[in-house]
Design a protein around this motif. Sequence first.
Motif, mmCIF file in Angstrom:
data_model
loop_
_atom_site.group_PDB
_atom_site.id
_atom_site.type_symbol
_atom_site.label_atom_id
_atom_site.label_comp_id
_atom_site.label_asym_id
_atom_site.label_seq_id
_atom_site.Cartn_x
_atom_site.Cartn_y
_atom_site.Cartn_z
ATOM 1 N N LEU A 92 -47.583 23.138 89.795
ATOM 2 C CA LEU A 92 -47.025 24.282 89.096
ATOM 3 C C LEU A 92 -47.099 25.480 90.034
ATOM 4 O O LEU A 92 -48.176 25.945 90.384
ATOM 5 N N ALA A 93 -45.960 25.966 90.429
ATOM 6 C CA ALA A 93 -45.921 27.083 91.360
ATOM 7 C C ALA A 93 -44.773 28.008 91.002
ATOM 8 O O ALA A 93 -43.789 27.598 90.391
ATOM 9 N N ARG A 94 -44.928 29.247 91.388
ATOM 10 C CA ARG A 94 -43.876 30.221 91.171
ATOM 11 C C ARG A 94 -43.619 30.920 92.493
ATOM 12 O O ARG A 94 -44.557 31.326 93.185
ATOM 13 N N VAL A 95 -42.372 31.052 92.856
ATOM 14 C CA VAL A 95 -41.998 31.717 94.095
ATOM 15 C C VAL A 95 -41.194 32.947 93.734
ATOM 16 O O VAL A 95 -40.167 32.853 93.066
ATOM 17 N N ASP A 96 -41.686 34.092 94.157
ATOM 18 C CA ASP A 96 -40.957 35.336 93.950
ATOM 19 C C ASP A 96 -39.972 35.536 95.089
ATOM 20 O O ASP A 96 -40.172 35.059 96.209
ATOM 21 N N ASP A 101 -41.370 36.761 98.353
ATOM 22 C CA ASP A 101 -42.209 35.852 99.134
ATOM 23 C C ASP A 101 -41.400 34.964 100.069
ATOM 24 O O ASP A 101 -41.962 34.348 100.960
#
Length: 68
Positions: A39-43, A46
């Motif tokens: 589970l990851a979130r990339v803005d 970034d």
Amino acid sequence: MQTSRHISFAILTFTVLAAGALLLEHTDFFAGAFRTEILARVDAGDVVSVGEAVTARNISASDKASAR
């Protein structure tokens, strides 16, 4: 004289365990056991493009050259 045909206990045990494991896998007993969810979130801030990375590397190289 007849020779005795016996099955090795180790071979019989391995066969039973392997068949049991295959049966459990076939019935989806291990359905989620070997699955890893990342589970990851990339803005957007970034993310670095190739052009930005090359520019940053060139600037770093020129800073090192001017420091000499």
